[in-house]
Write an enzyme that holds these catalytic residues in place. Sequence first.
Site, mmCIF file in Angstrom:
data_model
loop_
_atom_site.group_PDB
_atom_site.id
_atom_site.type_symbol
_atom_site.label_atom_id
_atom_site.label_comp_id
_atom_site.label_asym_id
_atom_site.label_seq_id
_atom_site.Cartn_x
_atom_site.Cartn_y
_atom_site.Cartn_z
ATOM 1 N N PHE A 158 23.782 4.788 89.885
ATOM 2 C CA PHE A 158 24.360 5.190 91.176
ATOM 3 C C PHE A 158 25.490 6.192 90.939
ATOM 4 O O PHE A 158 26.497 6.194 91.644
ATOM 5 C CB PHE A 158 24.874 3.957 91.926
ATOM 6 C CG PHE A 158 23.813 2.919 92.189
ATOM 7 C CD1 PHE A 158 22.894 3.103 93.214
ATOM 8 C CD2 PHE A 158 23.717 1.781 91.401
ATOM 9 C CE1 PHE A 158 21.900 2.163 93.461
ATOM 10 C CE2 PHE A 158 22.732 0.836 91.639
ATOM 11 C CZ PHE A 158 21.819 1.021 92.671
ATOM 12 N N GLU A 161 27.596 12.952 90.530
ATOM 13 C CA GLU A 161 28.010 14.035 89.648
ATOM 14 C C GLU A 161 29.451 14.396 89.983
ATOM 15 O O GLU A 161 29.855 14.355 91.145
ATOM 16 C CB GLU A 161 27.097 15.248 89.839
ATOM 17 C CG GLU A 161 25.729 14.998 89.269
ATOM 18 C CD GLU A 161 24.790 16.164 89.493
ATOM 19 O OE1 GLU A 161 25.254 17.310 89.601
ATOM 20 O OE2 GLU A 161 23.584 15.911 89.567
ATOM 21 N N CYS A 266 19.594 14.432 93.843
ATOM 22 C CA CYS A 266 19.139 13.085 94.213
ATOM 23 C C CYS A 266 18.800 12.908 95.684
ATOM 24 O O CYS A 266 17.707 12.454 96.013
ATOM 25 C CB CYS A 266 20.196 12.054 93.812
ATOM 26 S SG CYS A 266 20.307 11.865 92.046
#
Length: 439
Positions: A158, A161, A266
């Site tokens: 989870f 970045e 993502c």
Amino acid sequence: MTTRGNGRTTGHRVAVIGAGYVGLPTAATLARFGHSVVLAERDLAKLETLRRGLSPIVEQDLDELIAGGVASGNLSFTESAVEAVKGARFVFLCVPTPQSSDGSADLSFVEAAAKEVAAHLATGAIVVNKSTVPVGSATFVEQVIGRSDVSVVSNPEFLREGSAVLDSLNPDRIVVGSDDTQAAAKVGELFATTAAPLIVTDATTSETIKYASNAFLATKLSFVNALAGLCEEVGADARDVLLGLGYDKRIGFEFLRPGPGWGGSCLPKDTSALLHIAKEAGYDFSLLAGAIASNDEQLARVIGKVEQMCGGSVTGVTLGVWGLTFKANTDDRRESPSLQITGRLTELGATVQAFDPTVDAEAEPREDLRGLQLRADPYEAAAGARALVVLTEWDEFRWLDFSRVLALMAEPCIVDARNLLDPSAVRRMGFRYTGLGRQ
Ligand code: UDX
């Protein structure tokens, strides 16, 4: 499902396959937790950088974590996945799962990595799917490996970045899922030094948790962006509206900032994948489809604002753009709303002069930046521009000399798609300013 808090850990031999945005922080964190980690990476340039104790990606505190791991002897690198898995009790697959043309996740890298190491895994090894994989992938990897002594556990990441190190050292939760509950619990124990709650569940549930988390975040942002649009129509101030929402603990302040649309490696990929999964399962997830459509509308809304600022059209117009990465504090431009917007502006006939702190204007032009005029600093990007468009929320943009920006621009117009600047301050200086959901 069982939940558990703190525990003790002893060092294990761990292999991590893939030194990308997930594998690298995962390997460095596990080394910090006291495990002996070998990270396999095929890219020789990346490997060389890592061996010097440096991070090949822009990620806060990652250099220090890697250097610390190398200095402690807990972190080493190899080109060969086969070499990495020798004697490893745990093998983390952290390879990419890009989006296929039909929206589903492409498992070919996961399959290839599993095939490559299958025969070389230690007896009783546990293979961990860290990459975001479709529901049912643990069974798929088990079949690819084809060994009854090896278990496969889903352990989704989870990490955000830009704060991946912080997130991986202090996770909100650890999720482990497998049809072999003992194997799942053992993977959970690798992270026992963190205070994070542990959710031990089956593989399908674990895989679903990952998609559900990202789909929920994306839906929240689509709601926030649409709400900002509504605020403009009714004359409400989105900032105060969102403040009023955020203080409700059930809603919270995280993921409440309007922007040019959500992007990155993502959210777009995982929302499409979950929609695909739902469709395959015969489930009508129209809410999620709406969140995705709303994100496209947000890109169009920002382009509309730029056109409006330029008198109705950007054809033949020079624009300055600040920010190309999909968010601040990363060098990642994958699925960047900024690039989607600049791409469309260029198609509409604008000349786009762009600056981003992580993009070297002198370097060879990269494919995704084709059509953009890269500039070495934010002032050069603004020079001669009819309007300035702020697309990524780099903090340094707030602290520039705006009187110099004003003097350089052809027209003093700012479209702030991150609500980064202070509207009254820039207006006082003589700029025309438009943000998102604010007057
Ligand atoms: C995301 C998830 O947060 C993380 O848990 C998962 O493991 C990987 O995907 P990441 O891709 O690093 O992380 O980016 P994130 O910080 O979630 O931002 C996603 C997008 O939403 C970016 O384009 C960002 O600019 C946008 N965003 C985020 C907003 O527009 N407003 C916000 O308030 C927060």
